[in-house]
Design a protein around this motif. Structure first.
Motif, PDB file in Angstrom:
ATOM      1  N   TRP A 440       0.433  -0.753  -0.048  1.00 40.58           N
ATOM      2  CA  TRP A 440       0.062  -0.546   0.444  1.00 40.58           C
ATOM      3  C   TRP A 440       0.836   1.296   0.003  1.00 40.58           C
ATOM      4  CZ3 TRP A 440      -4.861   0.118  -1.560  1.00 40.58           C
ATOM      5  CH2 TRP A 440      -5.766  -1.483  -1.238  1.00 40.58           C
ATOM      6  N   THR A 441       2.061   1.022  -0.013  1.00 41.80           N
ATOM      7  CA  THR A 441       3.400   2.069  -0.131  1.00 41.80           C
ATOM      8  C   THR A 441       3.371   2.361  -1.643  1.00 41.80           C
ATOM      9  OG1 THR A 441       3.974   1.997   1.776  1.00 41.80           O
ATOM     10  CG2 THR A 441       5.070   3.673   0.464  1.00 41.80           C
ATOM     11  N   VAL A 442       3.051   3.882  -2.212  1.00 42.47           N
ATOM     12  CA  VAL A 442       4.508   3.894  -3.635  1.00 42.47           C
ATOM     13  C   VAL A 442       5.228   4.466  -3.002  1.00 42.47           C
ATOM     14  CG1 VAL A 442       4.327   5.299  -5.685  1.00 42.47           C
ATOM     15  CG2 VAL A 442       2.113   3.883  -4.577  1.00 42.47           C
ATOM     16  N   HIS A 443       6.526   4.213  -3.863  1.00 42.25           N
ATOM     17  CA  HIS A 443       7.976   4.705  -3.355  1.00 42.25           C
ATOM     18  C   HIS A 443       8.274   5.653  -4.923  1.00 42.25           C
ATOM     19  CE1 HIS A 443       8.849   2.413  -0.242  1.00 42.25           C
ATOM     20  NE2 HIS A 443       8.535   1.162  -0.948  1.00 42.25           N
ATOM     21  N   LEU A 444       8.232   7.047  -4.309  1.00 37.66           N
ATOM     22  CA  LEU A 444       8.558   7.925  -5.830  1.00 37.66           C
ATOM     23  C   LEU A 444       9.735   8.357  -6.170  1.00 37.66           C
ATOM     24  CD1 LEU A 444       5.270   9.739  -5.142  1.00 37.66           C
ATOM     25  CD2 LEU A 444       5.490   8.548  -7.140  1.00 37.66           C
ATOM     26  N   TYR A 445      10.336   8.437  -7.467  1.00 37.24           N
ATOM     27  CA  TYR A 445      11.716   8.698  -7.557  1.00 37.24           C
ATOM     28  C   TYR A 445      11.489  10.430  -8.726  1.00 37.24           C
ATOM     29  CZ  TYR A 445      11.800   4.142  -5.615  1.00 37.24           C
ATOM     30  OH  TYR A 445      12.110   3.422  -5.206  1.00 37.24           O
ATOM     31  N   ALA A 446      12.189  11.339  -7.998  1.00 32.79           N
ATOM     32  CA  ALA A 446      11.998  12.252  -8.640  1.00 32.79           C
ATOM     33  C   ALA A 446      13.381  12.637  -9.088  1.00 32.79           C
ATOM     34  CB  ALA A 446      11.333  13.501  -8.583  1.00 32.79           C
ATOM     35  N   HIS A 447      13.361  13.188 -10.416  1.00 31.21           N
ATOM     36  CA  HIS A 447      15.006  13.793 -10.964  1.00 31.21           C
ATOM     37  C   HIS A 447      14.323  15.273 -11.248  1.00 31.21           C
ATOM     38  CE1 HIS A 447      17.942  15.959 -13.751  1.00 31.21           C
ATOM     39  NE2 HIS A 447      18.873  14.714 -13.241  1.00 31.21           N
ATOM     40  N   THR A 448      15.315  16.655 -11.168  1.00 31.57           N
ATOM     41  CA  THR A 448      15.196  17.984 -10.810  1.00 31.57           C
ATOM     42  C   THR A 448      16.050  18.153 -11.775  1.00 31.57           C
ATOM     43  OG1 THR A 448      16.076  17.833  -8.239  1.00 31.57           O
ATOM     44  CG2 THR A 448      13.753  18.249  -8.525  1.00 31.57           C
ATOM     45  N   THR A 449      15.901  19.415 -11.485  1.00 30.91           N
ATOM     46  CA  THR A 449      16.352  20.551 -12.943  1.00 30.91           C
ATOM     47  C   THR A 449      17.856  20.453 -12.451  1.00 30.91           C
ATOM     48  OG1 THR A 449      15.334  22.796 -12.702  1.00 30.91           O
ATOM     49  CG2 THR A 449      14.791  20.871 -14.700  1.00 30.91           C
ATOM     50  N   ASP A 450      18.048  21.074 -11.269  1.00 29.64           N
ATOM     51  CA  ASP A 450      19.007  20.627 -10.689  1.00 29.64           C
ATOM     52  C   ASP A 450      20.092  19.889 -10.704  1.00 29.64           C
ATOM     53  OD1 ASP A 450      18.097  19.272  -8.577  1.00 29.64           O
ATOM     54  OD2 ASP A 450      18.478  20.973  -7.087  1.00 29.64           O
ATOM     55  N   GLY A 451      19.764  18.756 -11.241  1.00 26.18           N
ATOM     56  CA  GLY A 451      20.693  17.460 -10.901  1.00 26.18           C
ATOM     57  C   GLY A 451      20.701  16.559 -10.074  1.00 26.18           C
ATOM     58  N   ARG A 452      19.852  16.708  -9.394  1.00 26.29           N
ATOM     59  CA  ARG A 452      19.613  15.908  -7.731  1.00 26.29           C
ATOM     60  C   ARG A 452      18.482  14.537  -7.883  1.00 26.29           C
ATOM     61  NH1 ARG A 452      20.173  18.964  -2.879  1.00 26.29           N
ATOM     62  NH2 ARG A 452      18.019  20.032  -3.563  1.00 26.29           N
ATOM     63  N   THR A 453      18.420  13.910  -7.795  1.00 24.62           N
ATOM     64  CA  THR A 453      17.585  12.961  -7.632  1.00 24.62           C
ATOM     65  C   THR A 453      17.150  12.602  -6.025  1.00 24.62           C
ATOM     66  OG1 THR A 453      18.795  11.719  -9.557  1.00 24.62           O
ATOM     67  CG2 THR A 453      16.623  10.164  -7.972  1.00 24.62           C
ATOM     68  N   HIS A 454      15.250  12.550  -5.680  1.00 20.86           N
ATOM     69  CA  HIS A 454      15.287  12.498  -4.612  1.00 20.86           C
ATOM     70  C   HIS A 454      14.248  11.064  -4.753  1.00 20.86           C
ATOM     71  CE1 HIS A 454      16.097  17.242  -4.349  1.00 20.86           C
ATOM     72  NE2 HIS A 454      16.098  16.772  -5.621  1.00 20.86           N
ATOM     73  N   SER A 455      13.336  11.621  -3.572  1.00 18.83           N
ATOM     74  CA  SER A 455      12.600  10.446  -2.951  1.00 18.83           C
ATOM     75  C   SER A 455      11.637  10.316  -2.135  1.00 18.83           C
ATOM     76  CB  SER A 455      13.361   8.445  -2.898  1.00 18.83           C
ATOM     77  OG  SER A 455      12.412   7.755  -2.880  1.00 18.83           O
ATOM     78  N   GLU A 456      10.881   9.835  -2.655  1.00 26.06           N
ATOM     79  CA  GLU A 456       9.767  10.513  -1.113  1.00 26.06           C
ATOM     80  C   GLU A 456       8.333   9.152  -1.342  1.00 26.06           C
ATOM     81  OE1 GLU A 456       6.315  13.378   0.034  1.00 26.06           O
ATOM     82  OE2 GLU A 456       6.528  13.298  -1.938  1.00 26.06           O
ATOM     83  N   ASP A 457       7.734   8.860   0.075  1.00 27.28           N
ATOM     84  CA  ASP A 457       7.115   7.536   0.071  1.00 27.28           C
ATOM     85  C   ASP A 457       5.612   7.672   0.057  1.00 27.28           C
ATOM     86  OD1 ASP A 457       8.729   5.832  -0.326  1.00 27.28           O
ATOM     87  OD2 ASP A 457       9.718   5.374   1.898  1.00 27.28           O
ATOM     88  N   ALA A 458       4.847   7.527  -0.211  1.00 23.85           N
ATOM     89  CA  ALA A 458       2.964   7.975  -0.554  1.00 23.85           C
ATOM     90  C   ALA A 458       2.885   6.475   0.536  1.00 23.85           C
ATOM     91  CB  ALA A 458       2.774   8.126  -0.814  1.00 23.85           C
ATOM     92  N   ASP A 459       1.845   6.709   1.481  1.00 22.26           N
ATOM     93  CA  ASP A 459       1.191   5.240   2.087  1.00 22.26           C
ATOM     94  C   ASP A 459       0.024   5.608   1.896  1.00 22.26           C
ATOM     95  OD1 ASP A 459       0.305   3.695   4.464  1.00 22.26           O
ATOM     96  OD2 ASP A 459       2.074   4.027   5.788  1.00 22.26           O
ATOM     97  N   TYR A 460      -0.366   5.224   1.468  1.00 25.95           N
ATOM     98  CA  TYR A 460      -2.307   4.979   0.513  1.00 25.95           C
ATOM     99  C   TYR A 460      -2.856   3.929   2.016  1.00 25.95           C
ATOM    100  CZ  TYR A 460      -0.925   7.585  -3.675  1.00 25.95           C
ATOM    101  OH  TYR A 460      -0.806   8.583  -4.658  1.00 25.95           O
ATOM    102  N   ALA A 461      -2.217   3.752   2.659  1.00 26.80           N
ATOM    103  CA  ALA A 461      -2.858   3.185   3.846  1.00 26.80           C
ATOM    104  C   ALA A 461      -2.935   4.029   5.241  1.00 26.80           C
ATOM    105  CB  ALA A 461      -2.421   1.533   4.475  1.00 26.80           C
ATOM    106  N   ALA A 462      -1.980   4.367   5.757  1.00 25.38           N
ATOM    107  CA  ALA A 462      -1.944   5.917   6.458  1.00 25.38           C
ATOM    108  C   ALA A 462      -3.055   7.228   6.305  1.00 25.38           C
ATOM    109  CB  ALA A 462      -0.491   6.057   6.973  1.00 25.38           C
ATOM    110  N   GLY A 463      -2.859   7.470   4.725  1.00 24.64           N
ATOM    111  CA  GLY A 463      -3.526   8.786   4.571  1.00 24.64           C
ATOM    112  C   GLY A 463      -1.482   9.372   4.057  1.00 24.64           C
ATOM    113  N   ARG A 464      -0.724   8.980   3.958  1.00 20.81           N
ATOM    114  CA  ARG A 464       0.489  10.028   4.443  1.00 20.81           C
ATOM    115  C   ARG A 464       1.461  10.187   3.137  1.00 20.81           C
ATOM    116  NH1 ARG A 464       0.840   7.642   9.287  1.00 20.81           N
ATOM    117  NH2 ARG A 464       2.639   5.731   9.660  1.00 20.81           N
ATOM    118  N   TRP A 465       2.513  11.470   3.183  1.00 21.32           N
ATOM    119  CA  TRP A 465       3.557  11.156   2.253  1.00 21.32           C
ATOM    120  C   TRP A 465       4.162  11.359   3.589  1.00 21.32           C
ATOM    121  CZ3 TRP A 465       2.917  11.165  -2.936  1.00 21.32           C
ATOM    122  CH2 TRP A 465       2.248  11.740  -3.336  1.00 21.32           C
ATOM    123  N   GLY A 466       5.664  10.892   3.269  1.00 19.75           N
ATOM    124  CA  GLY A 466       6.783  10.776   3.469  1.00 19.75           C
ATOM    125  C   GLY A 466       8.085  12.634   3.602  1.00 19.75           C
TER     126      GLY A 466
END
Length: 471
Positions: A440-466
């Motif tokens: 029930w968690t989605v791991h998100l990955y984003a590359h940004t225009t400043d050249g860095r790569t980021h991650s964030e978890d969306a917990d759809y069971a608890a209804g919150r973003w990490g």
């Protein structure tokens, strides 16, 4: 999840099905089918005394040849960008190489040219934009050999007081007999290879035995990997993975194995398989197909479904048997056109396939692999979509979009196909996205225009973003 906030990204409801415009063509089924290389982009203008590509050197030289600039040791001719060079043989090469004229009489001489260049091992090392220099008398710009035996070459030159800048064929015997030695300008660089440019920062991810494997295209067209150990979240750090001339990536998991697909700069497809039970990667091999610009891979109904965007914007699909690692279908037409990205999410035996078209709009086509049918493209509306990712938790599909303003948006759709409104989430400068469902968690990955790569978890069971963090 937090209550959605409306954005201007996409309308909340599905629109009636419409076809994406475009003629029908097919991918080649032959593994080694040659494709015409895309024309190389015009070389960027160099700065005075800066790095310069071989194609720009030849273009600058050709401008004087086309203008028939007359030979002179006392006259000067411009290069079109405000710098004037002496109109003799060495002034001509000075102009072609775009050297600084500061402290000189409109460029170097045949003798001082060696201060700007390096002598080559032999005539066989010559490449376009190099020079043949007899420091006592004359120098010419090398364009290319006229034959495979290297018995003669085309050169550009300012020849003598009674002539003008010209192109001519110079025999190898004239080079050796005339005391000409090969030199290479210290500021010259090779042109980038023709074809697709690397989609720098583009991401592909899979999970195997609770470990998330994230692959990324580097600016040099290589591949790097970072492994995340869920749920603790510790990361191994980025490491290079074998691969070169890569434009984009796709990945799909099958048991303990990861199938990693690479779209090469020439539009061909390659695949390697990583077996995390044995800890070994296999070698790269060719997947039938050509003229590809981007690829998506989704595991559904016991097969890896491949979705390709051709370089002319047409969408195609083929099925791969993961056990035998072979295509079980030819590439077939998904209809439509003008596509820039395809993203898929599996729901049971169905894949919900989303297309971003060149106008920034979103479209959906659902493939039911149990029934063997597609719904046809439906227009989801939208505007200014730059990058898209999708993931499934339960029977809900989550879409994640980065728009031209660099902002990050999400929306959800249930099994009946109705959509929530888009919400704008925390995040900016986003230019590449990928999403990986893990329960029930989605791991998100984003590359940004400043050249860095980021991650964030969306917990759809608890209804919150990490919250975002840098990988």
């Amino acid at each position: 999840m937090p209550a959605p906030r409306r954005s201007k990204l996409v309308r909340a409801a599905l629109a009636a099905a419409v076809a994406l415009p475009g003629p029908a063509v097919t991918l080649s089924g032959a593994a080694d089918t040659a494709t015409a290389a895309a024309p190389a982009a015009a070389p960027a203008a160099s700065s005075v005394g800066g790095r310069i590509t071989r194609s720009e050197v030849l273009a600058r030289a050709r401008s004087w040849v086309d203008a028939a600039v007359p030979y002179s040791t006392t006259s000067y001719h411009g290069d079109g960008s405000g710098t004037y060079y002496r109109q003799d043989c060495s002034g001509f090469v000075s102009m072609a190489w775009h050297v600084s004229t500061a402290g000189t009489n409109g460029g170097f001489t045949t003798r001082t040219a060696v201060d700007h260049s390096t002598r080559l091992a032999g005539l066989g090392s010559l490449a376009p934009g190099d020079t043949l220099n007899n420091i006592s008398s004359h120098m010419v710009l090398f364009v290319g050999w006229t034959d495979s035996g290297h018995t003669a070459a085309t050169v550009y030159e300012e020849p003598n007081p009674s002539s003008h800048a010209r192109s001519r064929v110079m025999a190898r015997s004239d080079m050796t007999g005339g005391g000409f030695l090969p030199y290479r300008y210290d500021g010259i660089v090779d042109d980038p290879p023709p074809g697709l440019a690397p989609r720098t920062g583009q991401l592909a991810s899979v999970t195997v035995n609770g470990v998330g494997h994230v692959f990324q295209v580097t600016a040099a067209g290589g591949i790097r990997i970072n492994d995340g150990h869920y749920p603790a979240g510790g990361w191994d750090g980025w490491q290079p993975l074998d691969g070169s001339s890569v434009s984009s990536l796709a990945a799909a998991a099958e048991g303990s194995r990861v199938h990693l697909f690479a779209v090469l700069r020439d539009g061909t497809l390659r695949e390697t398989v990583g077996d995390y039970a044995t800890g070994r990667w296999g070698g790269w091999h060719t997947v039938p197909g050509s003229g590809v610009a981007a690829l998506e891979a989704v595991t559904v109904a016991g097969r890896i479904r491949l979705y390709a965007v051709l370089q002319n914007g047409l969408p195609r699909s083929a099925d791969l048997d993961p056990a035998g690692d072979t295509l079980t279908t030819d590439w077939y037409d998904l209809s439509g056109g003008n596509v820039e990205q395809l993203v898929g999410a599996a729901v049971g035996n169905t894949v919900r396939l989303f297309a971003v078209t060149a106008d920034g709009l979103l479209h959906e086509n659902d493939g039911d692999y149990a029934a063997g049918s597609w719904s046809g493209w439906g227009n989801l509306g939208g505007s200014a979509v730059r990058t898209l990712a999708a993931a499934t938790t339960g029977s809900t599909v989550h879409l994640y979009a980065g728009t031209d303003d660099g902002l990050f948006h999400t929306t959800d759709s249930n099994a009946r196909g109705s959509w929530d409104g888009w919400s704008t989430q925390a995040g900016s400068l986003v230019d590449r996205l990928d999403a990986l469902a893990d329960g029930w968690t989605v791991h998100l990955y984003a590359h940004t225009t400043d050249g860095r790569t980021h991650s964030e978890d969306a917990d759809y069971a608890a209804g919150r973003w990490g919250g975002w963090y840098v990988l």
